[in-house]
Design an enzyme around this catalytic site. Sequence first.
Site, PDB file in Angstrom:
ATOM      1  CD  GLU A  54      -5.617  -4.178   0.784  1.00  0.00           C
ATOM      2  OE1 GLU A  54      -5.491  -2.974   0.514  1.00  0.00           O
ATOM      3  OE2 GLU A  54      -4.715  -5.015   0.621  1.00  0.00           O
ATOM      4  CE  LYS A  68      -2.504  -0.646  -1.341  1.00  0.00           C
ATOM      5  NZ  LYS A  68      -3.116  -1.774  -0.650  1.00  0.00           N
ATOM      6  CG  ASP A 117      -5.156  15.900   4.806  1.00  0.00           C
ATOM      7  OD1 ASP A 117      -5.205  14.982   3.970  1.00  0.00           O
ATOM      8  OD2 ASP A 117      -5.052  17.108   4.500  1.00  0.00           O
ATOM      9  CG  HIS A 121      -4.489 -10.452   0.022  1.00  0.00           C
ATOM     10  ND1 HIS A 121      -5.404  -9.820  -0.751  1.00  0.00           N
ATOM     11  CD2 HIS A 121      -3.799  -9.496   0.668  1.00  0.00           C
ATOM     12  CE1 HIS A 121      -5.260  -8.527  -0.607  1.00  0.00           C
ATOM     13  NE2 HIS A 121      -4.291  -8.295   0.261  1.00  0.00           N
TER      14      HIS A 121
HETATM   15  C1  MEV Z   1      -1.226  -5.154  -0.743  1.00  0.00           C
HETATM   16  O1  MEV Z   1      -2.257  -4.322  -0.235  1.00  0.00           O
HETATM   17  C2  MEV Z   1       0.122  -4.684  -0.211  1.00  0.00           C
HETATM   18  C3  MEV Z   1       1.330  -5.441  -0.749  1.00  0.00           C
HETATM   19  O2  MEV Z   1       1.339  -5.443  -2.165  1.00  0.00           O
HETATM   20  C4  MEV Z   1       2.551  -4.751  -0.211  1.00  0.00           C
HETATM   21  C5  MEV Z   1       3.869  -5.245  -0.787  1.00  0.00           C
HETATM   22  O3  MEV Z   1       3.888  -5.752  -1.918  1.00  0.00           O
HETATM   23  O4  MEV Z   1       4.883  -5.090  -0.084  1.00  0.00           O
HETATM   24  C6  MEV Z   1       1.317  -6.889  -0.331  1.00  0.00           C
END
Ligand code: MEV
Length: 454
Positions: free
Chosen positions: A102, A279, A295, A392
């Site tokens: 990513e 995430k 792992d 991003h």
């Molecule tokens: C994207 O890979 C991760 C985010 O969505 C994390 C978050 O929202 O805190 C930007």
Amino acid sequence: METTLNNETNNTNTSLKLIEKYNEVFQGFSKLDRDERLKSLIKLGSLTGEDVEFLKAGSPIDIELAEKFIENVIGYFPMSIGVATNFIIDKKPYVIPMAVEETSIIAAASKTAKWLREKGEIKTEIFGQDILGQIQLAVVKDFLAFKSKILLHKEKLIELANMEVGKGLVRRGGGVNDIEVRHLKRPDGKDMAVVHVRANPCDAMGANIMNQICEYLKPKIEELTNEKVTMCILSNLVDTKVTRAKIIVRDVEPELAEKIEEGSLFAELDPYRAATNNKGVLNGIDPILIATGNDWRAVEAGIHAYAARDGQYRSITRWKRDGKNLVGLFEAPVILGVVGGVTKLHPIARMSLRMMGIETASELSRVCAAVGLATNLGAIKALTTVGIIEGHMKLHIKNLTIGAGAKEKEIPIVQKKLEEILLMTKRISLHNAIEVLRELRDSKGASSPQETQV
Ligand code: MEV
């Protein structure tokens, strides 16, 4: 006493010199080309000339090695690996290898770490040392009798397991430490018993050894209690070994600190947001796990289960204001190893550990937690200020440009045009990239671009 003080002063001086050198090397690191980056890492002592030769050769790894890792081998999946810079964790500077697909994760982590290097601090610690194994007895005739038998013979069972299976662990200061019995009421009203085995796996993640210990104990338990064991397996919910990271950012602009606190509160209260928040934390952790041959599914399972331990899925991080400071906390099990599995076999995993100067599982776990928390800070800061698209998509533009089929010479022109579109419309897509490329080629009388899904 004086010698200790002298040693401490020497250590502090060495550490300061190292940080100084580290800061100097990483000044403008992202603007360098790959050759210059590799040279910088040699200068810092993070890579050897041999490592660089290996990386430049496209990291060819013996296919025979893959046959040792998995079954039905057909080749390797080459994943991009980069380094996050500016991380000073527990006063030690780190070059963090991250294997990830990513865009923007490494850039955002390095940018946040730079902010922290200048105005903050990252501290880490681990609570507990034991991992858990489970021995399930789906139905026991008499739970209380079963429990008291196991507890009565617990010391003997521990001794046997350590002697027969955990010898190596005991030699390294680990081994089985405790046995507990849990009761679960079944839907049919009968009793299920679960024996929990606790062991310190030292620098291994410990899955294999724990499974062996549990399977070794199975016939012993059956014989002792006259009950039937159903299955034996380690648990990934390791609430007996929890890693904590703490970040303090000094003198944060009050408006920004408040926004970050509010963003954090959202994830504390709402499982829908908590999932995305976590995430984002794992964006900082998984790439290190992959780079070091760990792992990551086990760590993910453990973290998510820990996040839901009180019955509601929650964020594993918290950000709060403390006077003029902003304080962040990460707390979850990050169970991994620096021995066992592929960690010592895979040349890139070995190189990654060497780059960080890490020799213990505990240090790697703490570094993962720190990078995860810093990544989380970067994400919440972006989300509550400029929004996620800016950082991003700027980096994503390169992928879109390539996806549209731009050739080497066309790439910078298309990228520049896409950046202008992004600035104006706050949106960018593959469609834009194809249009820009088409216009460019039309203006030069060249053929139209071919679309590639990105
Ligand atoms: C994207 O890979 C991760 C985010 O969505 C994390 C978050 O929202 O805190 C930007």
